[in-house]
Design a protein around this motif. Structure first.
Motif, mmCIF file in Angstrom:
data_model
loop_
_atom_site.group_PDB
_atom_site.id
_atom_site.type_symbol
_atom_site.label_atom_id
_atom_site.label_comp_id
_atom_site.label_asym_id
_atom_site.label_seq_id
_atom_site.Cartn_x
_atom_site.Cartn_y
_atom_site.Cartn_z
ATOM 1 N N HIS A 258 11.075 -1.579 -3.443
ATOM 2 C CA HIS A 258 9.964 -2.488 -3.694
ATOM 3 C C HIS A 258 8.814 -1.697 -4.310
ATOM 4 O O HIS A 258 8.296 -0.745 -3.709
ATOM 5 C CB HIS A 258 9.501 -3.145 -2.387
ATOM 6 N N LEU A 259 8.403 -2.084 -5.526
ATOM 7 C CA LEU A 259 7.294 -1.414 -6.200
ATOM 8 C C LEU A 259 5.981 -1.872 -5.585
ATOM 9 O O LEU A 259 5.754 -3.069 -5.373
ATOM 10 C CB LEU A 259 7.301 -1.735 -7.695
ATOM 11 N N LEU A 260 5.087 -0.919 -5.306
ATOM 12 C CA LEU A 260 3.826 -1.232 -4.655
ATOM 13 C C LEU A 260 2.723 -1.616 -5.642
ATOM 14 O O LEU A 260 1.762 -2.272 -5.261
ATOM 15 C CB LEU A 260 3.353 -0.036 -3.826
ATOM 16 N N ASP A 261 2.859 -1.191 -6.900
ATOM 17 C CA ASP A 261 1.756 -1.365 -7.841
ATOM 18 C C ASP A 261 2.091 -2.296 -9.000
ATOM 19 O O ASP A 261 1.302 -2.436 -9.932
ATOM 20 C CB ASP A 261 1.321 -0.010 -8.400
ATOM 21 N N ALA A 262 3.272 -2.912 -8.992
ATOM 22 C CA ALA A 262 3.660 -3.758 -10.115
ATOM 23 C C ALA A 262 4.844 -4.616 -9.718
ATOM 24 O O ALA A 262 5.567 -4.310 -8.765
ATOM 25 C CB ALA A 262 4.029 -2.893 -11.333
ATOM 26 N N GLU A 263 5.030 -5.701 -10.447
ATOM 27 C CA GLU A 263 6.247 -6.490 -10.327
ATOM 28 C C GLU A 263 6.830 -6.597 -11.726
ATOM 29 O O GLU A 263 6.298 -7.309 -12.585
ATOM 30 C CB GLU A 263 5.959 -7.881 -9.748
ATOM 31 N N GLU A 264 7.892 -5.859 -11.989
ATOM 32 C CA GLU A 264 8.440 -5.754 -13.329
ATOM 33 C C GLU A 264 9.888 -6.215 -13.358
ATOM 34 O O GLU A 264 10.598 -6.157 -12.346
ATOM 35 C CB GLU A 264 8.338 -4.313 -13.835
ATOM 36 N N GLN A 265 10.316 -6.618 -14.530
ATOM 37 C CA GLN A 265 11.704 -6.984 -14.750
ATOM 38 C C GLN A 265 12.499 -5.698 -14.982
ATOM 39 O O GLN A 265 12.362 -5.050 -16.010
ATOM 40 C CB GLN A 265 11.812 -7.903 -15.976
ATOM 41 N N LEU A 266 13.319 -5.336 -14.009
ATOM 42 C CA LEU A 266 13.997 -4.037 -14.052
ATOM 43 C C LEU A 266 15.505 -4.140 -14.188
ATOM 44 O O LEU A 266 16.182 -3.108 -14.242
ATOM 45 C CB LEU A 266 13.663 -3.236 -12.784
ATOM 46 N N TYR A 267 16.061 -5.344 -14.245
ATOM 47 C CA TYR A 267 17.512 -5.481 -14.302
ATOM 48 C C TYR A 267 18.071 -4.716 -15.506
ATOM 49 O O TYR A 267 17.583 -4.832 -16.624
ATOM 50 C CB TYR A 267 17.914 -6.952 -14.388
ATOM 51 N N GLY A 268 19.091 -3.906 -15.228
ATOM 52 C CA GLY A 268 19.717 -3.115 -16.271
ATOM 53 C C GLY A 268 19.067 -1.771 -16.505
ATOM 54 O O GLY A 268 19.643 -0.913 -17.179
ATOM 55 N N HIS A 269 17.855 -1.552 -15.966
ATOM 56 C CA HIS A 269 17.189 -0.262 -16.130
ATOM 57 C C HIS A 269 17.792 0.770 -15.173
ATOM 58 O O HIS A 269 18.339 0.426 -14.126
ATOM 59 C CB HIS A 269 15.696 -0.395 -15.837
ATOM 60 N N ARG A 297 4.001 -4.040 6.936
ATOM 61 C CA ARG A 297 3.471 -2.806 7.533
ATOM 62 C C ARG A 297 4.026 -1.579 6.816
ATOM 63 O O ARG A 297 3.311 -0.586 6.592
ATOM 64 C CB ARG A 297 3.812 -2.757 9.028
ATOM 65 N N ASP A 298 5.322 -1.618 6.438
ATOM 66 C CA ASP A 298 5.919 -0.514 5.689
ATOM 67 C C ASP A 298 5.200 -0.308 4.357
ATOM 68 O O ASP A 298 4.909 0.831 3.961
ATOM 69 C CB ASP A 298 7.402 -0.782 5.416
ATOM 70 N N ALA A 299 4.910 -1.408 3.675
ATOM 71 C CA ALA A 299 4.232 -1.324 2.382
ATOM 72 C C ALA A 299 2.837 -0.728 2.535
ATOM 73 O O ALA A 299 2.413 0.121 1.744
ATOM 74 C CB ALA A 299 4.170 -2.706 1.734
ATOM 75 N N ASP A 300 2.111 -1.144 3.571
ATOM 76 C CA ASP A 300 0.772 -0.596 3.806
ATOM 77 C C ASP A 300 0.843 0.896 4.115
ATOM 78 O O ASP A 300 0.033 1.687 3.610
ATOM 79 C CB ASP A 300 0.106 -1.334 4.969
ATOM 80 N N ALA A 301 1.805 1.290 4.951
ATOM 81 C CA ALA A 301 1.940 2.709 5.304
ATOM 82 C C ALA A 301 2.297 3.536 4.073
ATOM 83 O O ALA A 301 1.756 4.627 3.862
ATOM 84 C CB ALA A 301 3.002 2.872 6.390
ATOM 85 N N ALA A 302 3.220 3.023 3.251
ATOM 86 C CA ALA A 302 3.618 3.749 2.046
ATOM 87 C C ALA A 302 2.460 3.840 1.067
ATOM 88 O O ALA A 302 2.232 4.881 0.439
ATOM 89 C CB ALA A 302 4.809 3.057 1.397
ATOM 90 N N ARG A 303 1.704 2.759 0.922
ATOM 91 C CA ARG A 303 0.566 2.748 0.002
ATOM 92 C C ARG A 303 -0.466 3.805 0.418
ATOM 93 O O ARG A 303 -1.010 4.527 -0.424
ATOM 94 C CB ARG A 303 -0.053 1.345 -0.015
ATOM 95 N N GLU A 304 -0.706 3.921 1.723
ATOM 96 C CA GLU A 304 -1.651 4.933 2.201
ATOM 97 C C GLU A 304 -1.133 6.342 1.932
ATOM 98 O O GLU A 304 -1.877 7.219 1.475
ATOM 99 C CB GLU A 304 -1.899 4.741 3.699
ATOM 100 N N LEU A 305 0.155 6.565 2.218
ATOM 101 C CA LEU A 305 0.739 7.876 1.960
ATOM 102 C C LEU A 305 0.699 8.236 0.488
ATOM 103 O O LEU A 305 0.335 9.362 0.115
ATOM 104 C CB LEU A 305 2.199 7.896 2.459
ATOM 105 N N MET A 306 1.066 7.287 -0.368
ATOM 106 C CA MET A 306 1.135 7.576 -1.796
ATOM 107 C C MET A 306 -0.249 7.784 -2.397
ATOM 108 O O MET A 306 -0.407 8.509 -3.377
ATOM 109 C CB MET A 306 1.860 6.442 -2.514
ATOM 110 N N SER A 307 -1.261 7.156 -1.813
ATOM 111 C CA SER A 307 -2.634 7.337 -2.314
ATOM 112 C C SER A 307 -3.093 8.784 -2.149
ATOM 113 O O SER A 307 -3.972 9.250 -2.882
ATOM 114 C CB SER A 307 -3.592 6.391 -1.605
ATOM 115 N N ARG A 308 -2.522 9.484 -1.195
ATOM 116 C CA ARG A 308 -2.876 10.890 -0.963
ATOM 117 C C ARG A 308 -2.091 11.829 -1.853
ATOM 118 O O ARG A 308 -2.305 13.032 -1.826
ATOM 119 C CB ARG A 308 -2.651 11.249 0.512
ATOM 120 N N ARG A 309 -1.146 11.296 -2.616
ATOM 121 C CA ARG A 309 -0.338 12.115 -3.519
ATOM 122 C C ARG A 309 -0.762 11.889 -4.970
ATOM 123 O O ARG A 309 0.007 11.982 -5.867
ATOM 124 C CB ARG A 309 1.150 11.807 -3.330
#
Length: 309
Positions: A258-269, A297-309
């Motif tokens: 699940h992408l946190l910053d976008a919703e894109e059409q990825l089929y075939g990529h 909750r998983d998305a919020d936790a991942a978003r916080e972690l990724m913001s520090r990277r």
């Protein structure tokens, strides 16, 4: 990098610098061997070459009991290519190959076909029928056939020998930072995005389903990750679930992203997923509403972690 499948497809009689092995994971020890091959090839104007196998030898001998691969073939290819190797010879490890003597491998593969002029091997390298080929046999062959031989020393990180087995153990325990240290990079799984059953979309968290094929990684759970779209070059912060989805009655191993910053059409990529930090083990929930709340909750936790990277 040129991929050559099967000895009969070797294209020419150019002299080569070679290393041989499974190279599952292309970890720090493997990378040191690739570096030596590339360095020598450049100095002596040889073709830098890796010989590897599919299936891997232990998969041929013990089949379903074989340990999980660290990489699918696509990721192994990309890791070897990234090291600057010019040619990858992929040999089919089958009954005929398993029965080939060590002397025949040297003569038919290394000398007659690949015209080896330099060979780099690991400190535990064995080859040929009943694994009778070793450093001493190669040392004698190097004098007869006039190629140079180099034995790569054991690669140590901390106080442990770097090995695919140790990395696999770290992944099984969710120790991603320890695995990344031995790999020299985050642990990655890549594959093509395929259609799924749209459960994530129904819950408000659309996912890209990355095809695993025959690849059965040791890792399981929910993770903060980078998702690299290899078709567009974009990188996305993501939550990745690697498991069987027990809440919705799943029994097939899936990698859902699940992408946190976008919703894109990825089929075939092609997506390459770098696993950065474990969020939790996969678990069964009593209802879809509970699952949806946990995904949020998983998305919020991942978003916080990724913001520090």
């Amino acid at each position: 990098m040129q991929l050559i499948r099967g000895l009969g497809n070797w294209p020419d009689a150019i002299d080569t610098a070679i290393t041989i092995g499974n190279f599952d994971g292309a970890h720090l020890g493997h990378q040191a061997m690739f570096d030596e091959v590339v360095r020598t090839a450049r100095e002596r104007q040889l073709a830098s070459t890796v010989i590897s196998f599919d299936p891997l030898p232990h998969e041929y001998f013990v089949a379903q009991a074989a340990p999980a691969r660290l990489q699918g073939l696509r990721d192994r290819y990309n890791s070897i290519k990234a090291a600057g190797i010019e040619r990858l010879l992929l040999l089919d490890f089958d009954h005929e190959f398993a029965a080939q003597s060590a002397d025949d491998f040297v003569n038919e593969v290394l000398i007659d076909t690949l015209h080896a002029r330099h060979l780099v091997i690991g400190d535990d390298f064995r080859f040929g029928h009943r694994r009778l080929g070793n450093f001493e046999l190669l040392e004698a062959a190097s004098k007869t056939h006039e190629f140079t031989l180099q034995q790569s020393p054991t690669c140590i990180s901390g106080n442990q020998r770097v090995s695919s087995t140790l990395i696999r153990d770290h992944l099984r325990n969710g120790a991603l930072s320890e695995a990344a240290t031995l790999l020299g990079r985050p642990y990655r799984i890549s594959g093509r995005v395929v259609h799924g059953d749209k459960v994530g979309r129904q819950l408000g968290f659309p996912t890209a389903n990355v095809a695993l094929g025959r690849h059965r990684p040791a890792l399981r759970g929910v993770f903060a990750a980078w998702a690299h779209d290899e078709d567009t070059g974009r990188r996305h912060a993501a939550v990745a679930n690697l498991g069987e989805r027990p809440t919705v009655g799943g029994h097939k191993l899936l990698l859902e992203v699940h992408l946190l910053d976008a919703e894109e059409q990825l089929y075939g990529h092609h997506l390459a997923i770098d696993f950065l930090e474990a969020l939790r083990h996969e678990q069964r929930f009593a209802s879809l509403d509970e699952l949806k709340a946990q995904i949020a909750r998983d998305a919020d936790a991942a978003r916080e972690l990724m913001s520090r990277r």
